[in-house]
Enzyme design. Structure first.
Site, mmCIF file in Angstrom:
data_model
loop_
_atom_site.group_PDB
_atom_site.id
_atom_site.type_symbol
_atom_site.label_atom_id
_atom_site.label_comp_id
_atom_site.label_asym_id
_atom_site.label_seq_id
_atom_site.Cartn_x
_atom_site.Cartn_y
_atom_site.Cartn_z
ATOM 1 N N TYR A 1 1.208 -1.251 0.475
ATOM 2 C CA TYR A 1 -0.013 0.047 -0.309
ATOM 3 C C TYR A 1 0.952 1.580 0.168
ATOM 4 O O TYR A 1 1.078 1.922 1.178
ATOM 5 C CB TYR A 1 -1.290 -0.045 1.049
ATOM 6 C CG TYR A 1 -1.485 1.134 1.485
ATOM 7 C CD1 TYR A 1 -3.317 0.849 0.484
ATOM 8 C CD2 TYR A 1 -1.729 1.241 3.013
ATOM 9 C CE1 TYR A 1 -3.380 1.966 0.970
ATOM 10 C CE2 TYR A 1 -3.208 2.818 3.010
ATOM 11 C CZ TYR A 1 -3.324 3.169 2.236
ATOM 12 O OH TYR A 1 -4.693 3.599 2.470
ATOM 13 N N GLU B 1 -2.378 -3.774 -9.985
ATOM 14 C CA GLU B 1 -1.014 -3.467 -9.704
ATOM 15 C C GLU B 1 -0.110 -3.520 -10.752
ATOM 16 O O GLU B 1 -0.681 -4.753 -12.163
ATOM 17 C CB GLU B 1 -1.255 -4.060 -8.340
ATOM 18 C CG GLU B 1 -2.529 -3.804 -7.225
ATOM 19 C CD GLU B 1 -2.009 -4.094 -5.995
ATOM 20 O OE1 GLU B 1 -1.472 -5.176 -5.882
ATOM 21 O OE2 GLU B 1 -3.306 -3.969 -5.303
ATOM 22 N N ARG C 1 -15.691 -3.152 -1.708
ATOM 23 C CA ARG C 1 -15.374 -1.997 -0.599
ATOM 24 C C ARG C 1 -16.318 -2.087 0.023
ATOM 25 O O ARG C 1 -16.187 -1.351 1.220
ATOM 26 C CB ARG C 1 -15.420 -0.826 -1.802
ATOM 27 C CG ARG C 1 -14.774 -0.579 -3.129
ATOM 28 C CD ARG C 1 -12.835 -0.817 -2.020
ATOM 29 N NE ARG C 1 -11.960 -0.394 -3.228
ATOM 30 C CZ ARG C 1 -10.868 -0.634 -2.914
ATOM 31 N NH1 ARG C 1 -10.140 -1.029 -2.412
ATOM 32 N NH2 ARG C 1 -10.083 -0.331 -4.331
ATOM 33 N N THR D 1 -1.566 -1.163 -5.627
ATOM 34 C CA THR D 1 -2.579 -0.151 -6.410
ATOM 35 C C THR D 1 -0.986 1.123 -7.142
ATOM 36 O O THR D 1 -0.871 1.564 -6.164
ATOM 37 C CB THR D 1 -3.930 0.781 -6.145
ATOM 38 O OG1 THR D 1 -4.098 -0.240 -5.801
ATOM 39 C CG2 THR D 1 -4.143 1.518 -6.720
#
Lengths: 422, 422
Positions: B124, B196, B232, B346
């Site tokens: 991250y 990614e 999400r 990401t």
């Protein structure tokens, strides 16, 4: 404090736990069960034709499965087949009909990790543990999600260790003096244990599918003791927002012998705590009077040649049971694979055990947060913070008792020692 | 928008990516490299004696390694040996000296996961991604730890998927209307992608040991494209305090061909962002003018037969480079194993790409948070929230260009399609 699990052999006929062994004369790892002070070499036993009746009814070769260096192929068999193997073993052992060359003394045996594991997930489902830990590490209250589904994170497979195994004190970045203070890099100063059990998945749940909770027992091969070693200062640094990583990843010790589900079924019991709010339907156990397991647990510290009992607990104290855990784990279709290891999470108690002893903290961080003296150095009477020192050894044990308080089976030791940083 | 990666074959002589293939006539998976429109069967190539010069200098059998259904054994070889294999392949391909029966058309090939993976960790580490996501999911600001070490969590190995693969919309518990609202159980309503890259570990780092950052390149076998599918609403439910689990564990798509580190070295570049505060010494890259990789990236959506470009980015935009990531990962002695997969996290951009296009959001959650129109349904002009619908297909691509803007190599597609819940 009495030591029931130590005074009696844990590997009884009612137990017959599975493991993977090697010996100096036969260094190739293969599958075995433990019985008394011996390991029974299952590859040899099967090769001797002792399982022929079971094999002839199915189309596989048990001798070949048991010659593998992990129990995965055996664990993936249908439960009735595994039951039949266990019953035949019990029958032959009772009748003294196990060939002598199948038995090796446990003293001369090296244990290996019993399964090839590709997923290790660890839960956080003891209410007392969460209450005791609330504060700097998480938030001041238990998060709302905790009450509606068993909380869990992925942990690290590569550092799951058999018993006994040394663990070097890990180095990493941490806050030098509490949350958001200046970060430093170095060895942890707050090395902790966590009293847990682990269970291994037997038959897989395919990708994209879920598992009804009534099937959970069938997907559990068996249980081991598990010590989720933790570095609390490293953990405080890394918790936000992604959760624990390095602080749990530097080592996880397990006991060597998997006590199969069949051996544990007689110790089914109701969970200790009524769940409120009631769980979602897919997490509601269909049976009555069971759903949890009554397994007594204890933690010991060996320091400078002296033994100290640090705590005791029971698997049934968990708020979310192992069956609820596994069902939640499988719910998103992530696929459960044979050999996956699930940690129950720290099993803290609610104050006192059956003997009236107040010793139910599942880790030393709880002792720090609740100012409870657990480590031996506090003999002065004043509370004194204590974590694991280099050279300390932590031993975890579990056992099941019958209605008369007699030990019926034990898990053997989960043992690990902390070394200075490398 | 131009489509450089599509207009030219990605599998050039400068690329030679590794994969695992099977064909209908030879269904046993084995190792291969992609070249142009063909796969070169490495098992056959080695059996034909083409690698004899390399083998004679070492004591192993390349033909046997390449016959395995995963690249792990090859990736674990010393880097000079792997380099020698690559150079011999380039030489033979240039000279037209590859036996014809070693080549199969890519159109007739089934790709399998290229490596056997026992650990999948996801980072991250894009500053823009973290800034765009700040708020309900994490906290209002980027946590202090983020600036001192690359943030990372363990993800789920069992649901890493090759290209192409369908992903059923996952079901789980989530807050029905924002944080701490009444929980419900059901399919995600906010299904997202994350742009990614992934890289696979070559030589292991033993348990208890760490790895100097200067050795990081040698421990990376190569890179793939990676889509970290995310739910999400499920994620918002489970983030506190343990981080993402089910919301990321229901599927992770990767491209099939691993572009080796040797092919990527010419695209070394300085990182895009100067790190402030300066990293700890063990995370400081020793070289100058490099330390990052210049790899262009793009996301496409196929919906109802129509293609939409959703975003573009570049691997070099990451705040923490892959070498820093891997060094941090190895720092606690958790052991890195051959075949471990590391997700870069990401990769969002800082506003505009080299073509001046403003399309550098790495996921749809960023679009929701920043009220940026990314999904096609917002043609009305007003911002309209948009997530992935059943039947949608997401395709991610990456490629490297020379100084003249010509494509030198490409990663092929990372492709997956969302199905209705099962």
């Amino acid at each position: 404090m009495a030591s029931p699990a130590l005074d009696q052999p844990p590997y009884t006929l009612a137990n017959l736990p599975y493991g993977v062994i090697s010996t100096s004369s036969e260094p190739k790892p293969r599958c075995a069960v433990a019985i008394g002070k011996h390991a029974l070499d299952l590859a040899k036993y099967a090769k001797a034709g002792k399982l022929f009746d079971i094999e002839s009814g199915h189309n596989f070769m048990l001798a070949q499965l048991f010659s593998e260096p992990a129990l995965n192929s055996f664990a993936a068999l249908p439960w009735p087949t595994r039951r039949a193997v266990r019953e035949k073993l019990q029958e032959d052992l009772k009748a003294g009909q196990v060939p002598a060359d199948c038995l090796v003394e446990l003293d001369g045996v090296t244990n290996h990790l019993p399964m090839k594991t590709s997923g290790f997930s660890d839960f956080y489902t003891s209410l007392e543990h969460c209450q005791n830990c609330s504060g700097e590490m998480t938030s001041s209250a238990i998060a709302k999600n905790w009450w509606y589904a068993p909380s869990v994170y992925n942990s690290r497979v590569s550092s799951v260790l058999p018993t006994p195994h040394d663990i070097p004190r890990p180095k990493n970045v941490y806050f030098s003096a509490g949350v958001d203070s200046q970060p430093e890099y170095g060895p942890t100063k707050k090395l902790d244990f966590e009293l847990e059990m682990g269970y291994f998945v037997s038959q897989p749940v395919p990708y994209g599918e879920s598992m009804p909770i009534g099937d959970a027992r069938e997907h559990i091969f068996g249980f081991v003791m598990l010590n989720d070693w933790s570095a609390r200062d490293h953990q405080l640094f890394e918790m936000r927002p992604l959760g624990p990583f390095h602080s749990k990843g530097f080592g996880t010790s397990i006991s060597n012998w998997i006590v199969p589900m069949e051996a544990l079924e007689p110790f089914s019991c109701p969970p200790n705590t009524k769940q409120d709010p009631a769980p979602f339907p897919h997490l509601t156990w269909p049976g009555q009077g069971d759903g949890a397991l009554d397994i007594k647990l204890r933690i010991r510290l060996n320091r400078n040649g002296q033994e100290h009992v640090l705590g005791a607990s029971n698997l049934k104290y968990l708020y979310w049971t192992p069956y609820q855990q596994l069902t939640h784990h499988a719910a998103s279709g992530c696929s459960m694979e044979t050999g996956d290891l699930i940690g129950t999470g720290t099993i803290s108690g609610s104050g006192r055990n059956e003997q009236g002893e107040k010793c139910e903290l599942g880790c030393l961080y709880e002792a720090e947060r609740t100012k409870t003296q657990v480590m031996p150095q506090g003999a002065s009477g004043e509370y004194q913070e204590g974590y694991i020192e280099d050279g300390d050894e932590i031993v975890m044990e579990g056992w099941c008792e019958n209605g008369q308080g007699e030990v019926v089976l034990g898990f053997g030791e989960c043992r690990g020692r902390i070394l200075p940083p490398q």
